[in-house]
Design an enzyme around this catalytic site. Structure first.
Site, PDB file in Angstrom:
ATOM      1  CG  ASP A  17       6.742   1.011   7.397  1.00 49.56           C
ATOM      2  OD1 ASP A  17       5.910   1.680   7.037  1.00 49.56           O
ATOM      3  OD2 ASP A  17       6.443  -0.101   7.707  1.00 49.56           O
ATOM      4  CG  ASN A  33       3.169   9.531  -3.885  1.00 50.67           C
ATOM      5  OD1 ASN A  33       1.888   9.505  -5.114  1.00 50.67           O
ATOM      6  ND2 ASN A  33       3.924   8.489  -4.151  1.00 50.67           N
ATOM      7  CB  SER A  46      -7.811   7.610  -5.500  1.00 47.71           C
ATOM      8  OG  SER A  46      -8.628   7.077  -6.401  1.00 47.71           O
ATOM      9  CE1 TYR A  48      -6.012   3.761  -2.747  1.00 45.71           C
ATOM     10  CE2 TYR A  48      -8.012   4.157  -4.088  1.00 45.71           C
ATOM     11  CZ  TYR A  48      -6.680   4.386  -3.813  1.00 45.71           C
ATOM     12  OH  TYR A  48      -6.038   5.255  -4.600  1.00 45.71           O
ATOM     13  CB  VAL A  64      -2.419   7.168 -12.666  1.00 45.99           C
ATOM     14  CG1 VAL A  64      -1.345   7.881 -13.465  1.00 45.99           C
ATOM     15  CG2 VAL A  64      -3.322   7.947 -12.148  1.00 45.99           C
TER      16      VAL A  64
HETATM   17  N1  NAD Z   1      -1.671   4.810 -10.075  1.00 47.88           N
HETATM   18  C1  NAD Z   1      -3.074   4.967  -9.851  1.00 47.88           C
HETATM   19  O1  NAD Z   1      -3.768   4.518 -10.623  1.00 47.88           O
HETATM   20  C2  NAD Z   1      -3.516   5.810  -8.785  1.00 47.88           C
HETATM   21  C3  NAD Z   1      -4.736   6.322  -8.790  1.00 47.88           C
HETATM   22  C4  NAD Z   1      -5.395   7.381  -7.824  1.00 47.88           C
HETATM   23  C5  NAD Z   1      -4.691   7.370  -6.551  1.00 47.88           C
HETATM   24  N2  NAD Z   1      -3.341   6.680  -6.594  1.00 47.88           N
HETATM   25  C6  NAD Z   1      -2.636   6.978  -5.272  1.00 47.88           C
HETATM   26  O2  NAD Z   1      -1.123   7.699  -5.757  1.00 47.88           O
HETATM   27  C7  NAD Z   1      -0.264   7.136  -4.685  1.00 47.88           C
HETATM   28  C8  NAD Z   1       0.746   6.522  -5.448  1.00 47.88           C
HETATM   29  O3  NAD Z   1       0.392   5.800  -6.479  1.00 47.88           O
HETATM   30  P1  NAD Z   1       0.911   4.741  -7.325  1.00 47.88           P
HETATM   31  O4  NAD Z   1       0.310   4.081  -8.379  1.00 47.88           O
HETATM   32  O5  NAD Z   1       2.583   5.536  -7.872  1.00 47.88           O
HETATM   33  O6  NAD Z   1       1.675   3.646  -6.414  1.00 47.88           O
HETATM   34  P2  NAD Z   1       2.893   2.377  -6.521  1.00 47.88           P
HETATM   35  O7  NAD Z   1       2.448   1.373  -5.813  1.00 47.88           O
HETATM   36  O8  NAD Z   1       3.291   2.277  -7.829  1.00 47.88           O
HETATM   37  O9  NAD Z   1       3.919   3.034  -5.819  1.00 47.88           O
HETATM   38  C9  NAD Z   1       3.847   3.445  -4.285  1.00 47.88           C
HETATM   39  C10 NAD Z   1       5.196   3.412  -3.596  1.00 47.88           C
HETATM   40  O10 NAD Z   1       4.810   3.830  -2.257  1.00 47.88           O
HETATM   41  C11 NAD Z   1       5.800   2.861  -1.505  1.00 47.88           C
HETATM   42  N3  NAD Z   1       5.047   2.615  -0.242  1.00 47.88           N
HETATM   43  C12 NAD Z   1       4.058   1.689   0.068  1.00 47.88           C
HETATM   44  N4  NAD Z   1       3.992   1.548   1.440  1.00 47.88           N
HETATM   45  C13 NAD Z   1       4.888   2.141   1.958  1.00 47.88           C
HETATM   46  C14 NAD Z   1       5.425   2.563   3.280  1.00 47.88           C
HETATM   47  N5  NAD Z   1       4.815   1.919   4.410  1.00 47.88           N
HETATM   48  N6  NAD Z   1       6.293   3.339   3.604  1.00 47.88           N
HETATM   49  C15 NAD Z   1       7.107   3.751   2.778  1.00 47.88           C
HETATM   50  N7  NAD Z   1       6.905   3.525   1.281  1.00 47.88           N
HETATM   51  C16 NAD Z   1       5.786   2.864   1.004  1.00 47.88           C
HETATM   52  C17 NAD Z   1       6.173   1.681  -2.271  1.00 47.88           C
HETATM   53  O11 NAD Z   1       7.065   0.869  -2.060  1.00 47.88           O
HETATM   54  C18 NAD Z   1       6.165   2.297  -3.567  1.00 47.88           C
HETATM   55  O12 NAD Z   1       7.202   2.684  -4.194  1.00 47.88           O
HETATM   56  C19 NAD Z   1      -0.898   6.111  -3.695  1.00 47.88           C
HETATM   57  O13 NAD Z   1      -1.339   6.725  -2.547  1.00 47.88           O
HETATM   58  C20 NAD Z   1      -2.111   5.980  -4.391  1.00 47.88           C
HETATM   59  O14 NAD Z   1      -3.318   5.482  -3.879  1.00 47.88           O
HETATM   60  C21 NAD Z   1      -2.717   5.988  -7.548  1.00 47.88           C
END
Ligand code: NAD
Length: 242
Positions: free
Chosen positions: A54, A81, A133, A146, A180
């Site tokens: 974590d 990330n 983001s 967020y 995304v």
């Molecule tokens: N997907 C989008 O639309 C989008 C857009 C803008 C920004 N982002 C940012 O990009 C990053 C990744 O997004 P995503 O869509 O791939 O997310 P996702 O939710 O698909 O994956 C996030 C991963 O982080 C892990 N995670 C969450 N909390 C955790 C913790 N406490 N310790 C360890 N691992 C942890 C989860 O288990 C998961 O595998 C995030 O920071 C998100 O804010 C995503």
């Protein structure tokens, strides 16, 4: 040149998985941290170091990093990330929920940076990349916690860049658009009218895929990008402008 090494958080799926695979493709040795096992990443990345931890827990970070150093001997790149992106009306955000979002999205990058810094300094070369983001620009009303955490991470990026520049370490942020196509985004996209509705609002009217962020990640970690620091690179398909 010695083989560069990278640690990616949230590497089980979505953007983290894509980043781990891209760095490995560029010759990096890659370790990934996630709350859950990362079978797809392990399958696609040669000699992947899978860490289940974590990122909000200092002790778990310490133990994970010990394994990385055991395996790689050194560390050069950190990609912060892992993140959570819940949506709810402002009145429904409890103080506990607010703190959870801040801990994962803002405090964890601080804890990880603090933990890896001695190794990046010892290597005399480092790249820290924070995934933020473009929601900080569009400011959706259902994402107050967020957006606040992501704006904090942009401030962290700028100030940290100034602090670490003298050590040969750059710090940059990459801002994807608000949606995304990932599993995480798929859980909340309904409230936004679906991926198609969102892409229609962009200058590039198609759904943003995780692979659309890879070239920017590889650019900021590149050997030749040592003068690019403190920046937030907007890769939002023209949905919002810095
Ligand atoms: N997907 C989008 O639309 C989008 C857009 C803008 C920004 N982002 C940012 O990009 C990053 C990744 O997004 P995503 O869509 O791939 O997310 P996702 O939710 O698909 O994956 C996030 C991963 O982080 C892990 N995670 C969450 N909390 C955790 C913790 N406490 N310790 C360890 N691992 C942890 C989860 O288990 C998961 O595998 C995030 O920071 C998100 O804010 C995503």
């Amino acid at each position: 040149m010695e083989t560069r090494t990278a640690l990616v958080t949230g590497a089980a799926q979505g953007l983290g998985l894509e980043f781990a695979v891209a760095l490995a493709g560029r010759g990096y040795r890659v370790a990934g941290i996630d709350l859950v096992p990362q079978p797809e990443t392990a399958e696609r990345v040669l000699d992947y170091v899978e860490l289940i931890a974590d990122v909000t827990d200092e002790e778990q970070i310490g133990a994970a990093l010990e394994r990385v150093i055991d395996q790689f001997g050194t560390l050069h790149v950190l990609v912060n990330n892992a993140g959570v992106h819940p949506e709810s009306a402002f009145e429904d955000i409890t103080p506990d929920e607010w703190r959870r979002v801040m801990r994962v999205n803002l405090e964890a990058p601080f804890l990880l940076t603090r933990a890896v810094l001695p190794y990046l300094k010892a290597a005399g070369w480092g790249r820290i990349v924070n995934i933020v983001s473009a929601a900080v620009l569009t400011a959706p009303p259902a994402m107050v916690a967020y957006v606040s955490s992501q704006a904090g991470l942009i401030g962290f990026t700028r100030s940290l860049a100034a602090a670490l520049g003298p050590s040969g370490i750059t710090v940059n942020a990459i801002a994807p658009p608000s949606m995304v196509r990932t599993v995480g985004a798929g859980r909340t996209v309904g409230a936004e009218g679906g991926f198609e509705h969102i892409s229609a609002q962009q200058a590039i009217p198609r759904t943003h895929e995780p692979s659309d962020l890879v070239s920017t990640l590889l650019y900021v970690v590149d050997e030749g990008s040592g003068f690019v620091t403190g920046q937030t690179l907007n890769v939002a398909g023209g949905s919002a402008y810095l």
